[in-house]
Write an enzyme that holds these catalytic residues in place. Structure first.
Site, PDB file in Angstrom:
ATOM      1  N   ASP A   1      -3.731  -6.887  -7.688  1.00 47.44           N
ATOM      2  CA  ASP A   1      -5.129  -7.185  -8.030  1.00 47.44           C
ATOM      3  C   ASP A   1      -5.313  -6.838  -9.501  1.00 47.44           C
ATOM      4  O   ASP A   1      -5.991  -5.861  -9.850  1.00 47.44           O
ATOM      5  CB  ASP A   1      -6.056  -6.360  -7.134  1.00 47.44           C
ATOM      6  CG  ASP A   1      -5.859  -6.698  -5.675  1.00 47.44           C
ATOM      7  OD1 ASP A   1      -6.471  -7.645  -5.211  1.00 47.44           O
ATOM      8  OD2 ASP A   1      -5.043  -6.024  -5.007  1.00 47.44           O
TER       9      ASP A   1
ATOM     10  N   HIS B   1       0.839  -1.204   0.000  1.00 44.20           N
ATOM     11  CA  HIS B   1       0.000   0.000   0.000  1.00 44.20           C
ATOM     12  C   HIS B   1       0.878   1.259   0.000  1.00 44.20           C
ATOM     13  O   HIS B   1       0.600   2.234  -0.696  1.00 44.20           O
ATOM     14  CB  HIS B   1      -0.881   0.045   1.254  1.00 44.20           C
ATOM     15  CG  HIS B   1      -1.868  -1.076   1.370  1.00 44.20           C
ATOM     16  ND1 HIS B   1      -1.766  -2.052   2.320  1.00 44.20           N
ATOM     17  CD2 HIS B   1      -2.982  -1.352   0.658  1.00 44.20           C
ATOM     18  CE1 HIS B   1      -2.782  -2.898   2.202  1.00 44.20           C
ATOM     19  NE2 HIS B   1      -3.535  -2.499   1.199  1.00 44.20           N
TER      20      HIS B   1
HETATM   21  P1  AMP Z   1      -6.513  -3.522  -0.591  1.00 45.55           P
HETATM   22  O1  AMP Z   1      -6.325  -2.786   0.683  1.00 45.55           O
HETATM   23  O2  AMP Z   1      -6.138  -4.964  -0.522  1.00 45.55           O
HETATM   24  O3  AMP Z   1      -7.865  -3.273  -1.199  1.00 45.55           O
HETATM   25  O4  AMP Z   1      -5.465  -2.912  -1.613  1.00 45.55           O
HETATM   26  C1  AMP Z   1      -5.454  -1.538  -1.903  1.00 45.55           C
HETATM   27  C2  AMP Z   1      -4.549  -1.290  -3.075  1.00 45.55           C
HETATM   28  O5  AMP Z   1      -3.231  -1.727  -2.749  1.00 45.55           O
HETATM   29  C3  AMP Z   1      -4.980  -2.079  -4.328  1.00 45.55           C
HETATM   30  O6  AMP Z   1      -4.816  -1.263  -5.465  1.00 45.55           O
HETATM   31  C4  AMP Z   1      -4.028  -3.241  -4.320  1.00 45.55           C
HETATM   32  O7  AMP Z   1      -3.799  -3.796  -5.606  1.00 45.55           O
HETATM   33  C5  AMP Z   1      -2.769  -2.598  -3.764  1.00 45.55           C
HETATM   34  N1  AMP Z   1      -1.890  -3.626  -3.212  1.00 45.55           N
HETATM   35  C6  AMP Z   1      -2.209  -4.606  -2.328  1.00 45.55           C
HETATM   36  N2  AMP Z   1      -1.159  -5.402  -2.106  1.00 45.55           N
HETATM   37  C7  AMP Z   1      -0.145  -4.931  -2.860  1.00 45.55           C
HETATM   38  C8  AMP Z   1       1.208  -5.331  -3.082  1.00 45.55           C
HETATM   39  N3  AMP Z   1       1.728  -6.386  -2.481  1.00 45.55           N
HETATM   40  N4  AMP Z   1       1.955  -4.599  -3.943  1.00 45.55           N
HETATM   41  C9  AMP Z   1       1.438  -3.520  -4.563  1.00 45.55           C
HETATM   42  N5  AMP Z   1       0.173  -3.094  -4.409  1.00 45.55           N
HETATM   43  C10 AMP Z   1      -0.609  -3.788  -3.563  1.00 45.55           C
END
Ligand code: AMP
Length: 292
Positions: free
Chosen positions: A162, A47
């Site tokens: 994602d 994030h």
């Molecule tokens: P989430 O909180 O899981 O909904 O993720 C929020 C954003 O962070 C989304 O755009 C995800 O694709 C991105 N994200 C989550 N994990 C990662 C990671 N390991 N590397 C890069 N971006 C990430």
């Protein structure tokens, strides 16, 4: 270079749309660039890489933390979703995020959770993640549509982790927010290769170690893509995961990276992506690698 960087003495936290919009309207000017990073919290370095990307070129970086109930097809997954809000605020502040939007469910879904908009996402809605998580992408679009309307950023930052979500949002935004750019950021990994994820917090130390074999399988597939048949590569990856403690595999697919349609073999001029969704200790992990 950030020209108009607004100097916030500290991060400002808003819980209501009205207060957030009031602040953004005060700041808005034709030259001011707003970067937006939507999250569900339980923040990690993945994030933060999105926040850092936004900070590089944008005057104001807005992050939202909202565990969106409408995108969880599995109620238990929603209930178990990790919440670490104090640490999240600390991480966002130390990474100099300007604004945190932390709304309640009622604030986002003023007409209740049943009054959802339907988005035309075509086949993308029903393949891979969509097949195993029915309704998931409609929920994702509903929340991002609302957040984009409230915030009206110049650019939204999304993780390639994602990947299908990124393509789905591209489809939705082409129709409703053609003026907002999408910037996709690479996957951040643990040293072991395990893709960082909020759900990793639910894994035992042992599963975190074993979980890294997803990335090893993806790399093996990547390295052998032109030498071994796609069917054999997928079978090999399945076997590796099952031998390393994974309980269930939703899919291992080799697809066209632009359309996400499954491929049987290499096709000229097509960028490929290998995608995996699999369960370890009952926790569903997803990962992918792009192959040029
Ligand atoms: P989430 O909180 O899981 O909904 O993720 C929020 C954003 O962070 C989304 O755009 C995800 O694709 C991105 N994200 C989550 N994990 C990662 C990671 N390991 N590397 C890069 N971006 C990430």
């Amino acid at each position: 270079m950030v020209l108009n960087a607004v100097k916030f003495p500290a991060m400002i936290l808003f819980k209501t749309i009205t207060s957030l919009q009031k602040e953004l309207e005060k700041l808005r000017s034709p030259n001011l660039k707003i970067g937006f990073v939507p999250t569900m919290g339980a923040l990690h370095a993945g994030h933060l890489s999105l926040i850092k990307e936004s900070k590089k070129n944008f005057d104001v970086t807005v992050c939202s933390i909202f565990i969106n109930p409408t995108q969880f097809n599995d109620k238990k997954d929603f209930e178990k979703y990790p919440v670490t809000i104090e640490n999240d605020i600390y991480l966002l502040e130390t990474n100099k995020t300007d604004i945190l939007f932390l709304p309640s469910v009622d604030e986002i879904y003023k007409d209740g959770l049943k009054q959802l908009q339907h988005f035309n996402l075509g086949y993308l809605e029903n393949i891979l993640e969509g097949k195993y998580r029915p309704g998931h992408f409609q929920g994702v679009c509903n929340v991002i549509y609302r957040l984009l309307n409230f915030i009206q950023p110049n650019t939204i930052f999304l993780g390639r982790k994602d990947y299908q979500q990124y393509l789905v949002l591209k489809t939705m935004m082409r129709q409703f927010f053609p003026g907002v750019n999408i910037l996709a950021v690479d996957i951040q990994r643990e040293e072991s290769g395990l893709a960082m994820s909020s759900r990793n917090m639910r894994l035992s130390e042992d599963a975190r170690i074993k979980g890294a074999c997803i990335y090893q399988s993806l790399q093996f597939t990547q390295q052998n893509i032109s030498a071994v048949s796609f069917d054999k590569l997928k079978a090999q990856a399945t076997e590796t995961l099952l031998q390393n403690g994974f309980d269930k595999i939703d899919y291992i697919e080799i697809c066209d990276a632009e359309t996400l349609l499954s491929l049987k073999s290499i096709e000229k001029n097509k960028k490929l992506i290998v995608l995996v969704a699999a369960f370890i200790e009952g926790v569903r992990l997803i990962d992918n690698v792009l192959i040029n």
